[in-house]
Scaffold this motif. Structure first.
Motif, short mmCIF file in Angstrom:
data_model
loop_
_atom_site.label_atom_id
_atom_site.label_comp_id
_atom_site.label_asym_id
_atom_site.label_seq_id
_atom_site.Cartn_x
_atom_site.Cartn_y
_atom_site.Cartn_z
N GLU A 27 0.28 3.39 3.13
CA GLU A 27 -0.07 2.05 3.59
C GLU A 27 1.16 1.17 3.39
O GLU A 27 1.65 1.03 2.28
CB GLU A 27 -1.25 1.49 2.79
CG GLU A 27 -1.71 0.12 3.29
CD GLU A 27 -2.93 -0.40 2.54
OE1 GLU A 27 -3.26 -1.58 2.73
OE2 GLU A 27 -3.53 0.35 1.76
N ALA A 28 1.68 0.64 4.49
CA ALA A 28 2.93 -0.12 4.40
C ALA A 28 2.80 -1.44 5.14
O ALA A 28 2.54 -1.43 6.35
CB ALA A 28 4.09 0.71 4.96
N LEU A 83 -1.64 7.03 7.95
CA LEU A 83 -1.13 5.69 7.65
C LEU A 83 -2.15 4.63 8.00
O LEU A 83 -2.71 4.65 9.11
CB LEU A 83 0.17 5.42 8.44
CG LEU A 83 0.68 3.98 8.41
CD1 LEU A 83 1.30 3.65 7.05
CD2 LEU A 83 1.69 3.73 9.53
N ASP A 84 -2.37 3.70 7.07
CA ASP A 84 -3.11 2.49 7.39
C ASP A 84 -2.09 1.51 7.98
O ASP A 84 -1.25 0.96 7.27
CB ASP A 84 -3.76 1.92 6.14
CG ASP A 84 -4.66 0.73 6.43
OD1 ASP A 84 -4.38 0.00 7.41
OD2 ASP A 84 -5.63 0.50 5.68
N ASN A 85 -2.19 1.28 9.29
CA ASN A 85 -1.20 0.48 10.02
C ASN A 85 -1.72 -0.93 10.35
O ASN A 85 -1.21 -1.59 11.25
CB ASN A 85 -0.83 1.21 11.33
CG ASN A 85 0.44 0.67 11.97
OD1 ASN A 85 1.35 0.22 11.28
ND2 ASN A 85 0.51 0.71 13.28
N THR A 86 -2.70 -1.39 9.59
CA THR A 86 -3.37 -2.66 9.93
C THR A 86 -2.43 -3.85 9.81
O THR A 86 -2.46 -4.76 10.65
CB THR A 86 -4.60 -2.86 9.04
OG1 THR A 86 -5.46 -1.72 9.14
CG2 THR A 86 -5.37 -4.09 9.44
N GLN A 94 -2.14 -6.11 -1.26
CA GLN A 94 -2.07 -7.16 -2.27
C GLN A 94 -0.69 -7.36 -2.90
O GLN A 94 -0.30 -8.48 -3.20
CB GLN A 94 -3.11 -6.96 -3.39
CG GLN A 94 -4.53 -6.95 -2.83
CD GLN A 94 -5.58 -7.05 -3.92
OE1 GLN A 94 -5.45 -7.84 -4.84
NE2 GLN A 94 -6.62 -6.26 -3.80
N THR A 95 0.06 -6.27 -3.13
CA THR A 95 1.37 -6.42 -3.77
C THR A 95 2.53 -6.14 -2.80
O THR A 95 3.69 -6.35 -3.16
CB THR A 95 1.48 -5.52 -5.01
OG1 THR A 95 1.08 -4.20 -4.66
CG2 THR A 95 0.57 -6.04 -6.11
N PHE A 96 2.28 -5.62 -1.64
CA PHE A 96 3.19 -5.61 -0.49
C PHE A 96 4.48 -4.84 -0.70
O PHE A 96 5.52 -5.18 -0.13
CB PHE A 96 3.47 -7.06 -0.05
CG PHE A 96 2.22 -7.76 0.40
CD1 PHE A 96 1.77 -7.65 1.70
CD2 PHE A 96 1.46 -8.49 -0.52
CE1 PHE A 96 0.59 -8.27 2.09
CE2 PHE A 96 0.28 -9.11 -0.14
CZ PHE A 96 -0.15 -9.01 1.17
N GLU A 97 4.44 -3.75 -1.49
CA GLU A 97 5.59 -2.87 -1.56
C GLU A 97 5.76 -2.11 -0.24
O GLU A 97 4.78 -1.69 0.38
CB GLU A 97 5.44 -1.85 -2.70
CG GLU A 97 5.45 -2.46 -4.09
CD GLU A 97 4.06 -2.74 -4.63
OE1 GLU A 97 3.87 -2.74 -5.84
OE2 GLU A 97 3.14 -2.96 -3.79
N VAL A 155 -1.42 6.70 -1.83
CA VAL A 155 -0.50 5.69 -2.35
C VAL A 155 -1.24 4.78 -3.34
O VAL A 155 -2.39 4.41 -3.13
CB VAL A 155 0.12 4.87 -1.20
CG1 VAL A 155 -0.94 4.11 -0.39
CG2 VAL A 155 1.20 3.94 -1.71
N ASP A 156 -0.55 4.43 -4.43
CA ASP A 156 -1.19 3.71 -5.53
C ASP A 156 -1.50 2.25 -5.19
O ASP A 156 -2.25 1.59 -5.91
CB ASP A 156 -0.28 3.76 -6.76
CG ASP A 156 -1.02 3.55 -8.07
OD1 ASP A 156 -2.23 3.90 -8.12
OD2 ASP A 156 -0.42 3.05 -9.03
N THR A 157 -0.92 1.75 -4.11
CA THR A 157 -1.15 0.36 -3.73
C THR A 157 -2.21 0.22 -2.64
O THR A 157 -2.32 -0.83 -1.99
CB THR A 157 0.15 -0.27 -3.20
OG1 THR A 157 0.71 0.60 -2.21
CG2 THR A 157 1.16 -0.46 -4.33
#
Length: 389
Positions: free
Chosen positions: A150-151, A178-181, A155-158, A103-105
């Motif tokens: 990553e959801a 998934l990064d679920n942090t 930083q930009t929270f899309e 994911v780009d974010t």
């Protein structure tokens, strides 16, 4: 058990430790075996018993069992940091010639790991629009082995449509990581949404006190767990006994802390919407946020981390705002009891999508202080930003 009960009791076995409530910190490297037969038997189940310090101790095993239960997994592997968890998970399922959809974010150290380390070893990374949803199918290749999410985005929270991405990824034969942090194991149940491997920087909300480095990797498949543990062991990614103990201790108050983080964050985010210095608040829990519908559908809560886009201002005023904050401290990481604020406008990196904003931006972590004090601190900071102070 309900989640509040699970964070209190999961992974505990007081009877095993003479009635001690929290599993003690086992400081162990060498473990002694009385016979050759015992030594061989332990090797065959080294991830289930205490065999050698690098593979786990009763402390790390207690933490792993607790995180797995709360996150809805069957197995969990603890690592020495969140980045160690990301690297360990990726390296467990990628080899030379494979293709990774990222994911780009994503969190910038993950991007750096892909661009530098994975590239050197023959893994190709393609970055994708976080809002792509089921359209991820068009980017799949025969050699695509992982789709990483990553959801919300760093930083930009899309917000990402994880179920739609997972369905398309699985149809193409790829695993979903998934990064679920941000949500922690309490506010997003990844395995109910199609995720195969869930990763957390336990340094953040699990530890909760900004005093230990920790990472976790969870799965519902035993074979995947064994692959991950073998990889972590080969790279020497070991969780220290004190760090695992602090993770367990922090876990017990996770529900109470997250509720406070969320409540205060919503109060402050809503206040920010009305400030003339603010162009936009990036927080999926706000009804007007573009990702609010997905957040409301898939998540049971929000953490204290969000972004703020500011109206254009000279760099020296942005610096004056940040340098003069009283309660919002400047420092990396988040998830502790303290509030943090860092500038982000020079570190937002995109390659598949375009990110444009004419003014500065900051990332806030709302800690456990009184929201009124935090708002007073922000108002004084904005006066410096606007030249009123």
């Amino acid at each position: 058990m309900k989640k509040d009960t699970a964070v209190t009791h999961a992974g505990r076995d007081p009877a095993r430790f003479d009635g001690v409530v929290n599993t003690p910190a086992y400081r162990a490297s060498t473990v002694i075996f009385p016979t050759v037969a015992d030594l061989k038997a332990a090797h065959g189940k080294k991830y289930e018993t205490t065999y050698y310090g690098r593979y786990g101790t009763p402390t790390t095993q207690s933490l792993e069992a607790a995180v797995a239960e709360i996150e809805g997994a069957t197995h969990c592997a603890a690592t020495s940091s969140g980045m160690g968890a990301i690297a360990g998970a990726l390296l467990s399922f990628l080899k030379a010639g494979d293709h990774l959809l990222m994911v780009d974010t994503v969190y910038w150290p993950t991007r750096r790991f892909c661009n530098d380390f994975l590239k050197r070893f023959g893994v190709e990374t393609t970055y994708y629009d976080p809002l792509i949803g089921a359209g991820i199918a068009e980017l799949m290749r025969p050699e695509t082995k992982i789709v990483f999410c990553e959801a919300p985005g760093s930083q930009t929270f899309e917000m990402q449509d994880i179920p739609a991405i997972a369905a398309a990824a699985h149809a193409g034969g790829a695993l979903v990581l998934l990064d679920n942090t941000w949500a922690s194991p309490l506010y997003f149940q990844p395995f109910d949404k199609g995720v195969d491997i869930s990763i957390q920087a336990g340094t953040k909300y699990i530890v909760g006190h900004s005093d230990a480095m920790l990472g976790t990797i969870s799965t519902v498949e035993k074979e995947q767990f064994l692959t991950i543990k073998d990889t972590l062991g080969s790279f020497g990614y070991a969780t220290g006994s004190e760090e695992a103990y602090l993770g367990l201790r922090g876990l017990r108050t996770l529900s109470a802390r997250l509720e406070r983080h969320q409540r205060s964050a919503l109060t402050i985010a809503q206040w920010l919407l009305d400030q003339p210095e603010v162009a936009k608040v990036l927080y999926p829990a706000l009804p007007g946020d573009p990702g609010h519908a997905i957040w409301k559908r898939d998540f049971s809560g929000a953490s204290g981390l969000f972004g703020v886009l500011l109206n254009p201002a000279p760099e020296e005023r942005v610096t004056a705002m940040l340098d003069g904050m009283t309660h919002f401290l400047m420092g990396y990481s988040w998830g502790g009891y303290e509030s943090l604020m860092i500038p982000t406008h020079t570190s937002i990196d995109r390659t598949a999508t375009q990110w444009t904003h004419d003014g500065p931006s900051v990332r806030l972590h709302i800690g456990l202080e009184d929201p009124e004090d935090l708002i007073t601190d922000l108002r004084a900071g904005f006066d410096r930003l606007s030249g009123k102070a």
